[in-house]
Design a protein around this motif. Structure first.
Motif: not given
Length: 305
Positions: A129-156
């Motif tokens: 039900v989560l339409d992939p055309a508008i809910v954009r999935r991002h696979a994040i890897r361990l210990d790599e930086t990603f940005f859940p918001l502009e300017g918000l640096e995060a790592r898992i």
């Protein structure tokens, strides 16, 4: 304009919330009694922002509709709008992915999770039900930086845990360190904060990572390992459920002891089970607060300038 990290505890309770719908333990009974002073608490979720206008949600609780309703910052500002820009999932437990089904109303956002957690979501067709055309999935890897918001640096990063309850076999591995259970590290302007709502133990490497952090939200599911057994509400220990107890015993130290010497600026327990005595005044709550720890609650707001 960046104003600093801003955290809102949307839900501070573990799966089932407080009160749990089918439980009449001392805490649940008190939470139903408006004269007790013990407030209702929803299931585990955290909102994070840099500007107070756009938000990232960490774990989509089954209570997310209620959480959005009671949080004006998350209300729509137009006919069809949401300030929620992304959702990050730390494991595949129902209390952390169930709310994704509520976010199905053709509203775009970014969904971040590991490939392992994403595989669990993909394996259940209801999440289609989560339409992939508008809910954009991002696979994040361990210990790599990603940005859940502009300017918000995060790592898992991996933390000790286990697979979700509905994926367990007869003898689940309780010490897994991989993509199935993760912690989040936030890095902005030299400040460090962590969100770890589920964790089975605190090995030396994890203590080293948390040392000197400005803020840590940590798994406070049970105070004592055998708490649910003694309360008569279950037959599993906290460790069997993949959660490190707050107080240690002959099986090992608890999180209160392990975290106390790490020079953390603010230490807040979240994902607190309905049976946990720290919800109410008493020796267990006093032990936690005397050590300088805080007990999370719905609506709690913390800022890091």
């Amino acid at each position: 304009m960046t104003t600093g990290l801003r955290f809102l505890v949307l839900g501070s309770a573990a799966g089932g919330g407080l009160p749990q719908w089918n439980c009449n333990c001392a805490n649940c009974a008190a939470a139903r009694d408006t004269s007790s002073g013990l407030l209702l608490q929803t299931q585990s979720s955290l909102a994070v922002s840099l500007d107070g206008e756009t938000w990232a949600i960490f774990n989509a609780s089954p209570d997310i509709r209620q959480q959005i309703q009671q949080t004006p910052h998350l209300h729509p500002k137009g006919l069809r709008h949401s300030p929620i820009r992304s959702v990050v999932v730390t494991n595949a437990d129902v209390d952390h992915i169930g709310g994704l089904l509520t976010l199905r109303e053709k509203q775009g956002f970014d969904l971040f999770c590991t490939a392992t957690i994403g595989g669990v979501i993909d394996a259940n067709p209801i999440f289609g039900v989560l339409d992939p055309a508008i809910v954009r999935r991002h696979a994040i890897r361990l210990d790599e930086t990603f940005f859940p918001l502009e300017g918000l640096e995060a790592r898992i990063f991996a933390v000790p845990g286990k697979v979700a309850l509905f994926l367990e076999g007869d003898t689940p591995d309780l010490g897994l360190e991989g993509e199935q259970t993760i912690g989040i590290e936030f890095l902005v302007g030299g400040r460090r904060a962590y969100y770890i709502p589920g964790c089975a133990s605190l090995p030396d490497w994890l203590c080293g990572r948390l040392h000197g952090a400005d803020l840590v939200f940590f798994d406070g599911t049970v105070f004592a390992d055998d708490e649910m057994i003694r309360a008569g509400t279950g037959h599993k220990t906290g460790r069997r459920m993949g959660h490190m107890p707050i107080m240690g015993d002959e099986k090992g130290p608890g999180s209160l002891h392990s975290l106390s010497g790490l020079e953390i600026g603010r230490m807040i327990y979240v994902h607190i089970n309905n049976t946990n005595p720290i919800w109410r005044d008493g020796p267990e709550r006093k032990a936690v607060t005397a050590a300088g720890f805080e007990i999370g609650h719905d609506g709690m707001e913390i800022g890091l300038a």
